[in-house]
Structure formats: structure tokens, C-alpha cells
Design a protein around this motif. Structure first.
Motif, PDB file in Angstrom:
ATOM      1  N   GLY A 121       0.817  -1.212   0.000  1.00  0.00           N
ATOM      2  CA  GLY A 121       0.000   0.000   0.000  1.00  0.00           C
ATOM      3  C   GLY A 121       0.857   1.270   0.000  1.00  0.00           C
ATOM      4  O   GLY A 121       0.394   2.344  -0.382  1.00  0.00           O
ATOM      5  N   GLN A 122       2.097   1.119   0.480  1.00  0.00           N
ATOM      6  CA  GLN A 122       3.027   2.269   0.480  1.00  0.00           C
ATOM      7  C   GLN A 122       3.844   2.316  -0.811  1.00  0.00           C
ATOM      8  O   GLN A 122       4.807   3.077  -0.917  1.00  0.00           O
ATOM      9  CB  GLN A 122       4.009   2.158   1.660  1.00  0.00           C
ATOM     10  CG  GLN A 122       3.351   2.000   3.025  1.00  0.00           C
ATOM     11  CD  GLN A 122       2.479   3.178   3.389  1.00  0.00           C
ATOM     12  OE1 GLN A 122       2.927   4.306   3.338  1.00  0.00           O
ATOM     13  NE2 GLN A 122       1.228   2.930   3.727  1.00  0.00           N
ATOM     14  N   GLY A 123       3.510   1.427  -1.735  1.00  0.00           N
ATOM     15  CA  GLY A 123       4.223   1.408  -3.011  1.00  0.00           C
ATOM     16  C   GLY A 123       5.549   0.667  -2.954  1.00  0.00           C
ATOM     17  O   GLY A 123       6.425   0.863  -3.808  1.00  0.00           O
ATOM     18  N   ILE A 124       5.721  -0.178  -1.943  1.00  0.00           N
ATOM     19  CA  ILE A 124       6.968  -0.931  -1.809  1.00  0.00           C
ATOM     20  C   ILE A 124       6.823  -2.286  -2.501  1.00  0.00           C
ATOM     21  O   ILE A 124       5.808  -2.976  -2.324  1.00  0.00           O
ATOM     22  CB  ILE A 124       7.307  -1.154  -0.309  1.00  0.00           C
ATOM     23  CG1 ILE A 124       7.544   0.174   0.397  1.00  0.00           C
ATOM     24  CG2 ILE A 124       8.498  -2.082  -0.158  1.00  0.00           C
ATOM     25  CD1 ILE A 124       8.815   0.882   0.023  1.00  0.00           C
ATOM     26  N   GLU A 125       7.834  -2.649  -3.246  1.00  0.00           N
ATOM     27  CA  GLU A 125       7.833  -3.943  -3.918  1.00  0.00           C
ATOM     28  C   GLU A 125       8.313  -4.990  -2.892  1.00  0.00           C
ATOM     29  O   GLU A 125       9.385  -4.833  -2.295  1.00  0.00           O
ATOM     30  CB  GLU A 125       8.787  -3.868  -5.121  1.00  0.00           C
ATOM     31  CG  GLU A 125       8.607  -4.971  -6.139  1.00  0.00           C
ATOM     32  CD  GLU A 125       9.749  -5.942  -6.031  1.00  0.00           C
ATOM     33  OE1 GLU A 125       9.459  -7.131  -5.891  1.00  0.00           O
ATOM     34  OE2 GLU A 125      10.919  -5.503  -6.073  1.00  0.00           O
ATOM     35  N   THR A 126       7.502  -6.008  -2.634  1.00  0.00           N
ATOM     36  CA  THR A 126       7.777  -6.894  -1.487  1.00  0.00           C
ATOM     37  C   THR A 126       8.239  -8.293  -1.895  1.00  0.00           C
ATOM     38  O   THR A 126       8.090  -9.243  -1.134  1.00  0.00           O
ATOM     39  CB  THR A 126       6.518  -7.024  -0.597  1.00  0.00           C
ATOM     40  OG1 THR A 126       5.446  -7.473  -1.423  1.00  0.00           O
ATOM     41  CG2 THR A 126       6.156  -5.727   0.051  1.00  0.00           C
ATOM     42  N   SER A 127       8.817  -8.418  -3.057  1.00  0.00           N
ATOM     43  CA  SER A 127       9.240  -9.763  -3.476  1.00  0.00           C
ATOM     44  C   SER A 127      10.651 -10.056  -2.965  1.00  0.00           C
ATOM     45  O   SER A 127      11.578 -10.236  -3.723  1.00  0.00           O
ATOM     46  CB  SER A 127       9.212  -9.864  -5.003  1.00  0.00           C
ATOM     47  OG  SER A 127      10.098  -8.902  -5.538  1.00  0.00           O
ATOM     48  N   PHE A 128      10.798 -10.048  -1.639  1.00  0.00           N
ATOM     49  CA  PHE A 128      12.103 -10.401  -1.078  1.00  0.00           C
ATOM     50  C   PHE A 128      11.910 -11.540  -0.072  1.00  0.00           C
ATOM     51  O   PHE A 128      10.817 -11.803   0.404  1.00  0.00           O
ATOM     52  CB  PHE A 128      12.761  -9.189  -0.401  1.00  0.00           C
ATOM     53  CG  PHE A 128      11.855  -8.416   0.508  1.00  0.00           C
ATOM     54  CD1 PHE A 128      11.254  -7.242   0.077  1.00  0.00           C
ATOM     55  CD2 PHE A 128      11.589  -8.865   1.794  1.00  0.00           C
ATOM     56  CE1 PHE A 128      10.412  -6.525   0.919  1.00  0.00           C
ATOM     57  CE2 PHE A 128      10.758  -8.157   2.634  1.00  0.00           C
ATOM     58  CZ  PHE A 128      10.166  -6.977   2.192  1.00  0.00           C
ATOM     59  N   ASP A 129      13.036 -12.217   0.201  1.00  0.00           N
ATOM     60  CA  ASP A 129      12.972 -13.381   1.100  1.00  0.00           C
ATOM     61  C   ASP A 129      13.414 -12.987   2.500  1.00  0.00           C
ATOM     62  O   ASP A 129      14.390 -12.260   2.666  1.00  0.00           O
ATOM     63  CB  ASP A 129      13.898 -14.486   0.589  1.00  0.00           C
ATOM     64  CG  ASP A 129      13.443 -14.970  -0.777  1.00  0.00           C
ATOM     65  OD1 ASP A 129      12.221 -15.051  -0.976  1.00  0.00           O
ATOM     66  OD2 ASP A 129      14.309 -15.249  -1.615  1.00  0.00           O
TER      67      ASP A 129
END
Lengths: 249, 180
Positions: free
Chosen positions: A148-156
Motif C-alpha cells: 500500500g506504500q508502493g513498496i515492492e515486497t518480493s524479497f525473502d
């Protein structure tokens, strides 16, 4: 009240007699006094309950270390997480601010970008006021909030940091770039994980093996994976090593 | 929360909390973590607890809420289906329970569906009253009484089923091997 109803109620009766004066049991207990068959059943139930209770205590032994670990919690965990005691933290925030300014002015001017990133993240980790913005123990909720904050969350995440130990998150700034910070409290140990796109750090060693370095009062471990840089902060190197080597702390 | 209060809380309740946590999670690691997280929250939020007489209820409620938070993401605890055999089982007596190993009793509790297992665990560990269990789980008193009654009944039938299973196994093996 018939015997069937009395039996249902009496199953909730504690055999040590604590409930003897509870009005809810009065009628059922009166029925017990009147009916020898029910009396026999009730005595048997109480006896069974006592036996089951004793066997359960034997069957579920409490680990020897648990008590000392719990007593140690008050020493190894911060007395109260900062986000729960805002009233007490104004002074601490001022100290952190002064320390931050002191670090800024005293540090060698030719600090590398990587070192600057590490120091800045460690300062965020040590920040007591508004340490996290979004509070949740649920990683899915945290992920949703970050998106929702525009952060890309594809991390481990390191596997040794179970989702349930998450406390919350925020988005922090480094030289105009945005980094994700997720706060964890694992068995009383506070850790923050920072993740940022690594393209802004040209001097970052290209290694997936964590590099450990002290930053302020905290120990940091930094590694990269794909296009991301990861930085984990904690009290000491041993703790970070345990987490990153996926061993129990 | 001062050190003396915290230490008193640990000494008084950690065993009951751990056993309750074990009855919820079914394994040592999670039970330890649940207990530790509960006490970590006591350290951080214990200041909100003004009435120390409510410490026990606060700790058990907190532990249960932490567990519910975990459970949203985790698979449900497996349970045994015994309805199909329960009518054929003989009655349970204290003597039957005497012959069972403690572990069998614990397994029977853990095998129950959660709606029976949780109130029963609270009933057996730390001797919670039905009213305390009702408040702690936020479930009406009548429902708690009925679940305690049904839970005990199911648990005892599971015990009998295990007892019969053990008997059959003992008969079928060599006495020499049994001694080893």
C-alpha cells in the motif's frame, strides 16, 4: 433437575472443592446427596479428574531451561518496547537525535555509500520513538501494508525469523531512496531487517555471505541477493549468526 | 512492571502456561515460544495491568490470543475421529486410567478437537473455573459447561480406545521382547 442435567453441570466441577459454594452447582450437588447412583458416579468422576490432572503434569514436563530463559527475558529484552511507552521516550529520542548528529559530524567525510547505508539503518534500528509505523504480528498484513506504500515486497526473509515474531514495519529513507524495515522480537531478542534495491550502492561487495560490522551500539549483518541488499541488526554477532544460519536462538 | 512482580508471575504461572501452550500447539518448541512471547508481552505491556489479582487471567488470555494469531496462518491441529467407535467402548474407571501411561493421557487430550481441547486444558492446568474459562475464551458459560462435559467424555473414550489397543499389542508380542 434430572441426573443427566446434573452430570453435565458436575463435569465442570473442580475436584478440589473450590466450586462447592458456587450456586450454579448447588442443585446438582443436592441431587448427588439424594441419589446414591449419582453419588457413586460423581465420586468416580472426581477421582478420574484428579488422576488425569496428575498424569497430565507428568506427561507434559516443563523444559528445564524455560524458567531461567523467562527470568532472563527481563534482562535481555528491553524493559518495554519503545512503541508502547511513548511518554517515556521523549528524552531518549533527544539523546538519539544528539547521538545521530554527533555521529554525522564526527564520522569521516569520505565514508563509502555502503558504510553510510549501514550506519543510517542502524540508527533507524536504534530509534526508540515511532520505531515502527504499522504494528502487526502477521507478515501477510505487513506485506499488504508495505504494498500500500508502493513498496515492492518480493524479497525473502531469513528462514529463522518466523512470521509470528514480527512486530511491525515502516518505510525508511536513505539519501532519497526508500528501504523497508521489518521489526522482529524473537524469544526476547530485538532485530530489524532492512531491505532495499541494491542498485544505489555501487560499492556494495557482491556477496551472498553476510558481512558483519558494528554500527553504533548494534551489530549488523549485510548480504545481497538478486537486486536486493539485506541488512539485519541485533544486539550481537552471535545472535545474528544464529538467525542467518537458521539455528534456534 | 517491577522485577519482583515479574519474577512472582514467572514462578507462579510459567508451568501452567507452558502446559496450556503445549496443549494448544502440540510441540515443545512452539509451547516454549508461546510462553516466552507471553512473558515478553508482560514485560512490555504489564504496566497496563493495574490489578495484580488478574495476572493469571491476563497471562492465559494473552497466550491464547498469541496462539490465535499464529493459527490464522497455520494448518489446523489434526484430531482423531472417534465417533465411529465410541458406542462400542466400555466405561472408563479410575482403574483404567491407572493402567495407562501419562503420555497416553496427554495424547488423548491433544487429539481432541480444539473446541473441546482448549477449555479442558484450562480446566486441568491451573484449575481454572468454568467462569474463568468462559471469560478467557469469551464463550458463554453454558457452552463451556457443555464442552467440558463432552470433552471429558471424548477424552475418556479415547483413553479406553488406546487402552484396548495397548492390550492387543502386548498379547501379540514376545514376552522377551517386551522386557527390552
Amino acid at each position: 433437575m434430572n441426573n443427566q442435567e446434573a452430570r453435565l453441570i458436575l463435569q465442570a466441577y473442580r475436584p478440589d472443592g473450590q466450586d462447592a459454594s458456587d450456586p450454579l452447582f448447588a442443585e446438582a450437588l443436592e441431587q448427588v446427596r439424594r441419589d446414591p447412583e449419582l453419588q457413586k458416579w460423581f465420586a468416580q468422576q472426581n477421582s478420574l479428574d484428579v488422576r488425569v490432572q496428575a498424569l497430565l503434569e507428568v506427561a507434559i514436563p516443563v523444559p528445564r531451561r524455560l524458567k531461567s530463559d523467562l527470568l532472563a527475558l527481563r534482562k535481555i529484552s528491553r524493559p518495554a518496547p519503545w512503541w508502547f511507552q511513548p511518554m517515556k521516550l521523549a528524552a531518549a529520542a533527544a539523546v538519539v537525535l544528539l547521538l545521530g548528529l554527533a555521529v554525522f559530524f564526527l564520522l569521516p567525510q569520505k565514508q563509502t555509500q555502503f558504510a553510510s547505508f549501514r550506519e543510517t539503518m542502524a540508527r533507524y534500528s536504534a530509534q526508540k520513538q515511532e520505531h515502527i509505523v504499522f504494528e502487526s504480528h502477521d507478515l501477510a498484513e505487513i506485506q499488504q501494508w508495505l504494498q500500500g506504500q508502493g513498496i515492492e515486497t518480493s524479497f525473502d526473509l531469513p528462514a529463522a525469523l518466523p512470521g509470528r515474531s514480527a512486530q511491525g514495519c515502516r518505510v525508511v529513507d536513505w539519501n532519497g531512496r526508500r528501504a523497508t524495515m521489518i521489526c522482529f522480537m524473537l524469544k526476547g531478542e530485538h532485530m530489524d531487517l532492512f531491505v532495499m534495491d541494491r542498485t544505489g550502492l555501487p560499492d556494495l561487495p557482491d556477496t551472498s555471505a553476510p558481512q558483519y560490522a558494528k554500527a553504533g551500539d548494534l551489530m549488523t549483518a549485510t548480504w545481497s541477493e538478486g537486486d536486493k541488499i539485506y541488512l539485519l541488526t541485533g544486539e550481537n554477532k552471535e545472535l545474528l549468526q544464529k538467525v542467518l544460519q537458521q539455528t534456534s536462538i | 512492571m517491577n522485577e519482583a512482580d515479574y519474577e512472582h508471575a514467572v514462578n507462579s504461572f510459567y508451568e501452567g502456561l507452558y502446559r496450556f501452550a503445549f496443549s494448544l500447539s502440540g510441540n515443545i518448541d512452539d509451547a516454549c515460544e508461546l510462553t516466552q512471547e507471553t512473558f515478553a508481552r508482560l514485560l512490555t505491556k504489564g504496566g497496563q495491568l493495574r490489578d495484580r489479582s488478574k495476572m493469571k487471567a491476563w497471562l492465559f488470555t494473552t497466550l491464547y490470543r498469541i496462539y490465535l494469531g499464529w493459527k490464522r496462518r497455520e494448518a489446523r491441529h489434526p484430531h482423531l475421529e472417534i465417533d465411529s467407535v465410541e458406542d462400542e467402548l466400555p466405561p472408563v474407571t479410575p482403574e483404567t486410567v491407572d493402567t495407562l501411561e501419562a503420555e497416553a493421557v496427554s495424547r488423548s487430550l491433544l487429539a481432541l478437537e480444539e473446541r473441546y481441547r482448549v477449555p479442558l486444558a484450562l480446566h486441568y492446568f491451573e484449575n481454572h473455573s468454568y467462569r474463568e474459562i468462559s471469560r478467557l475464551l469469551d464463550i458463554p458459560v453454558g457452552t463451556i459447561m457443555s464442552r467440558l462435559s463432552r470433552g471429558k467424555e471424548l477424552m475418556r473414550k479415547l483413553l479406553i480406545a488406546k487402552s484396548i489397543g495397548v492390550e492387543r499389542k502386548v498379547i501379540s508380542i514376545n514376552p522377551e521382547i517386551r522386557r527390552n
